[in-house]
Design a protein around this motif. Structure first.
Motif: not given
Length: 140
Positions: A119-126, A128-135
């Motif tokens: 779930a955390l990985a899905r949220t981070a990918r979403d 990132r696709l929206a232009g955010g950062i996932d770090t």
């Protein structure tokens, strides 16, 4: 103070020594040499059943013993890797200490952790696709 990593002359020490010896290129070449000699002696023994039995028995015995040696080596390596990972988790600020010793949990607990991290990985990918950062660390 006791020395860390001392294996002694017991099974662990013997397994480690044999494993190092068997992993050398010279040991592989020795095994190839045995096969070549066996092939060359085929015509001398008329390619008899006994001639074939010699190589079959020898390779079966070596294979049987190597299974235990490989398993011992894998167990030792896996345990060392798990301890190193546990130390990295423990030493990292913001890391979840509940993940320490994770390999000892039952299947249900492991599945729960897996679902949480998926779930955390899905949220981070979403994100990132929206232009955010996932770090970042979402729980912090």
């Amino acid at each position: 103070m006791a020395r860390l990593g001392r294996t002694g002359l017991g099974y662990a020490g013997l397994a480690k020594a044999v494993s190092r010896y068997c992993g050398r290129p010279s040991t592989f070449l020795l095994a190839c040499g045995v096969i070549v000699i066996w092939i060359i002696t085929g015509p001398l023994f008329g390619f008899s059943d006994t001639w074939q039995l010699v190589i079959n028995t020898g390779t079966t015995i070596v294979t049987f013993l190597m299974v235990f040696l490989i398993q011992n080596t894998q167990n030792r390596d896996t345990q060392a890797i798990q301890l190193k990972l546990d130390e990295l988790i423990r030493a990292t600020t913001g890391a979840h200490n509940a993940l320490l010793d994770l390999e000892e949990l039952d299947e249900r607990a492991l599945e729960s952790f897996r679902r949480r991290y998926e779930a955390l990985a899905r949220t981070a990918r979403d994100l990132r696709l929206a232009g955010g950062i996932d770090t970042d660390s979402p729980e912090a």
